[in-house]
Design an enzyme around this catalytic site. Structure first.
Site, PDB file in Angstrom:
ATOM      1  N   THR A 198       0.848  -1.193   0.000  1.00  0.00           N
ATOM      2  CA  THR A 198       0.000   0.000   0.000  1.00  0.00           C
ATOM      3  C   THR A 198       0.877   1.234   0.000  1.00  0.00           C
ATOM      4  OG1 THR A 198      -1.711  -1.187   1.197  1.00  0.00           O
ATOM      5  CG2 THR A 198      -1.840   1.186   1.318  1.00  0.00           C
ATOM      6  N   THR A 231      -3.858   1.062  -2.807  1.00  0.00           N
ATOM      7  CA  THR A 231      -3.304  -0.256  -2.511  1.00  0.00           C
ATOM      8  C   THR A 231      -3.623  -1.316  -3.556  1.00  0.00           C
ATOM      9  OG1 THR A 231      -3.299  -2.017  -0.827  1.00  0.00           O
ATOM     10  CG2 THR A 231      -5.367  -0.869  -1.134  1.00  0.00           C
ATOM     11  N   ASP A 249      -8.989  -9.114   2.047  1.00  0.00           N
ATOM     12  CA  ASP A 249      -9.318  -8.276   3.209  1.00  0.00           C
ATOM     13  C   ASP A 249     -10.691  -8.639   3.790  1.00  0.00           C
ATOM     14  OD1 ASP A 249      -6.976  -6.904   3.338  1.00  0.00           O
ATOM     15  OD2 ASP A 249      -7.776  -4.949   2.772  1.00  0.00           O
ATOM     16  N   SER A 309     -11.428  -2.033   4.918  1.00  0.00           N
ATOM     17  CA  SER A 309     -10.053  -1.555   4.766  1.00  0.00           C
ATOM     18  C   SER A 309      -9.589  -0.898   6.047  1.00  0.00           C
ATOM     19  CB  SER A 309     -10.006  -0.524   3.640  1.00  0.00           C
ATOM     20  OG  SER A 309      -8.758   0.116   3.604  1.00  0.00           O
ATOM     21  N   SER A 310      -8.278  -0.899   6.249  1.00  0.00           N
ATOM     22  CA  SER A 310      -7.695  -0.130   7.355  1.00  0.00           C
ATOM     23  C   SER A 310      -7.199   1.224   6.892  1.00  0.00           C
ATOM     24  CB  SER A 310      -6.500  -0.882   7.930  1.00  0.00           C
ATOM     25  OG  SER A 310      -6.910  -2.120   8.407  1.00  0.00           O
ATOM     26  N   GLY A 342      -1.134  -2.434   6.352  1.00  0.00           N
ATOM     27  CA  GLY A 342      -2.146  -3.383   6.813  1.00  0.00           C
ATOM     28  C   GLY A 342      -2.944  -2.766   7.946  1.00  0.00           C
TER      29      GLY A 342
HETATM   30  N1  GLU Z   1      -5.405  -3.909   2.003  1.00  0.00           N
HETATM   31  C1  GLU Z   1      -5.242  -3.178   3.213  1.00  0.00           C
HETATM   32  C2  GLU Z   1      -6.396  -2.242   3.449  1.00  0.00           C
HETATM   33  O1  GLU Z   1      -7.033  -1.831   2.530  1.00  0.00           O
HETATM   34  C3  GLU Z   1      -3.993  -2.395   3.258  1.00  0.00           C
HETATM   35  C4  GLU Z   1      -2.807  -3.267   3.138  1.00  0.00           C
HETATM   36  C5  GLU Z   1      -1.527  -2.568   3.363  1.00  0.00           C
HETATM   37  O2  GLU Z   1      -1.425  -1.504   3.906  1.00  0.00           O
HETATM   38  O3  GLU Z   1      -0.535  -3.100   2.949  1.00  0.00           O
HETATM   39  O4  GLU Z   1      -6.656  -1.889   4.531  1.00  0.00           O
END
Ligand code: GLU
Length: 570
Positions: free
Chosen positions: A386, A404, A426, A451-452, A474
């Protein structure tokens, strides 16, 4: 002067349309401008757009197009994103959602094998099942149609040129290729193998000049049509690639054609007289960032800032409480009832804050019970592919965008010179938790995975832009972003000093503490309070932030754990 900026910006926004806007003396940007992103090519491309009279939204398109080329391990045309936008003319903060959507043919058992067991990590991530409809570029098209200043087609010139001429492979890309390229099976897709590895199988090394004519060609198509990946020949290539093994996916041309990005009010809550705005569900940023700060607003930090373990204790406990709620309740609110108002209610957060004891860690943090639905606890892991960038233009508009392809190098399948995402991992792998409770974030047709990503914009007491921040990493994104906010807003640090602070991620009953810049007294002091600490070395943050001081000066910060920069327009 503030009033004249307001009028001028209204003028430039009213003129936003497919037609080029002449930058007359009256529409000239009034203040400083800056781009902070994960690669200097991308920063330069964004600055070039600003120099030519583009605004923060225009620059975002250029930055993303270059990041997809030079930092393909993290984000790109084949991925998804959330863009939080502060509009100087109206003072409004909106959030554009370009999150990938699941195909119509998926079921809640998407990531279970034939025997009903959750698929292993690589099996899931590299499977056709993991690919969602890529939304980043369609979302940028939508944001540009609403707010762009320069013609859409002109925003790709820099990236197209760079793809044709070639770029020097960066140290980070080279290191990731050599450490992980084969381990994550990037060489299993013939297009990716030919692009990232030499004929003898050696991964590209640092400084190797890599051209990407297929990417240039894709950008030419996007320059004509922001939905070029969702219809026509590129859409067919995506569908064909996903239909290949391992574990062919159900993504269809109809799924791509049906995709719509969306725009919403950002989730904004007050924090010590400022407003903190981040992305709404399916992002958990708007909830988690505001929950952490909302809990912290019930405490005063001591004046010692980052030097006081007691201050870190408060930040850790607020994170643990917010993550517990986030894990249970946040998902795609178009599909499930997300009790966002209850979760961010000031009285509810006061009750959560009352669980925190100075100097003593909470034993066994659990989710609270806000007004709204009950779901099981989802412990889905999210990966480290990301990127985040922040942009402020001379009119005072600001962008925080996190973008991302999910895992490192996404799904590893490559078409049109770019990598496809594996964003659907996710979703919860198991649709129910250990107690059999259904999970809010279980896969479903057309649903967007939680998502984070937490692109965040802060407004000052006058309601004007004062800080943009965000990070990859993540689900640790929430912790990284919160650290930068507390560092700048509470501990009085510059964005750079806040980013440089050690990373402290507190989710569940274990607190991870990064090794970089760590005060040797911090871990023993936290252990003394009962925190269970795990020291970490491989840190995945990539914070890129911009602060506007009260005199209008911009101050940027770039995460030394990655290789980007923050640069002001000269
Ligand atoms: N796929 C994750 C999200 O959308 C982010 C992954 C990452 O930061 O590497 O929250």
């Amino acid at each position: 002067m503030i009033r004249s900026i307001f009028i001028l910006t209204v003028f430039s926004l009213a003129a936003c349309a497919p037609q080029p806007v002449e930058q007359s003396a009256t529409t000239k940007p009034m203040g400083p401008a800056m781009v902070a992103a994960a690669n200097s090519h991308a920063v330069e491309a964004g600055l070039e757009i600003l120099r030519n009279g583009g605004n923060a939204i225009d620059a975002s398109v250029a930055v993303q197009s270059v990041l997809g080329l030079v930092e393909p391990q993290s984000s790109g045309l084949g991925g998804g994103a959330f863009l939080v936008y502060y509009d100087a003319a109206t003072g409004k903060v909106t959030s554009f959602d370009g999150r990938e959507a699941a195909p119509s043919g998926v079921s809640a058992e998407l990531f279970l094998d034939e025997a009903g067991h959750a698929l292993g990590y690589l099996d899931a991530v590299n499977s056709g099942h993991a690919v969602g409809v890529p939304g980043a570029m369609a979302m940028l098209g939508m944001a540009h149609a609403a707010h762009g200043n320069l013609p859409w087609g002109s925003l790709f010139d820099g990236a197209t040129q760079l793809a044709e001429d070639g770029f020097a492979v960066s140290p980070r890309l080279a290191a990731l290729l050599s450490r992980f390229g084969k381990r994550v099976q990037l060489d299993q897709d013939p297009n990716a193998a030919a692009y990232f590895f030499q004929a003898d199988g050696t991964p590209l090394s640092e400084g190797f000049v890599r051209d990407n004519p297929a990417y240039a060609n894709t950008l030419r198509q996007l320059a004509k049509n922001p939905r070029a990946l969702l219809e026509g020949e590129l859409a067919e290539q995506i569908v064909n690639s996903v239909a290949n093994g391992p574990r062919p996916g159900a993504l269809s041309l109809a799924d791509l054609a049906a995709y719509q990005p969306s725009v919403h009010d950002a989730v904004c809550r007050p924090y010590r007289a400022r407003q903190i705005c981040s992305a709404p569900p399916p992002s958990s940023g708007g909830h988690a960032i505001n929950a952490i700060l909302g809990i912290l607003s019930n405490f005063e930090f001591s004046d010692q800032g980052a030097d006081d373990p007691g201050n870190w204790h408060l930040l850790i406990e607020a994170q643990r409480l917010a993550y517990a709620d986030r894990d249970r309740y946040i998902a795609d609110d178009a599909m499930v009832a997300v009790p966002l108002a209850g979760l961010l209610d000031a009285e509810y957060l006061r009750q959560r804050a009352a669980l925190i004891r100075p100097g003593t860690a909470i034993v066994n943090v659990t989710a609270g019970n806000p007004k709204g639905a009950i779901f099981g606890r989802d412990s889905t892991k999210e990966e480290k592919g990301t990127s985040h960038f922040s942009i402020v233009d001379g009119w005072g508009n600001a962008v925080a965008m996190t973008t991302t392809v999910e895992s490192i190098f996404g799904n590893k399948r490559m078409v049109g010179g770019f990598l496809l995402n594996n964003q659907l991992t996710d979703f919860a792998r198991n649709p129910v938790d250990a107690d059999g409770l259904p999970l809010a974030n279980a896969p479903a047709p057309g649903k967007r995975p939680r998502s984070s990503m937490s692109p965040t914009i802060v407004l000052d007491v006058q309601g004007q832009f004062m800080f943009a921040t965000g990070s990859p990493g993540g689900n640790s994104i929430i912790a990284y972003t919160a650290k930068s906010l507390v560092g700048v807003l509470d501990w009085g640090l510059t964005p750079q000093a806040a980013i440089d602070l050690p990373n402290v991620i507190a989710r569940g009953d274990i607190t991870q503490v990064g090794a970089r810049n760590l005060d040797p007294n911090l871990i023993p002091a936290l252990e003394q309070m009962g925190h269970v600490i795990r020291s970490t070395r491989g840190e995945g943050s990539g914070l890129y932030a911009i602060q506007r001081l009260s005199d209008g000066t911009l101050v940027g910060g770039a995460d030394p754990r990655r290789e980007g920069v923050a640069r002001e327009l000269q």
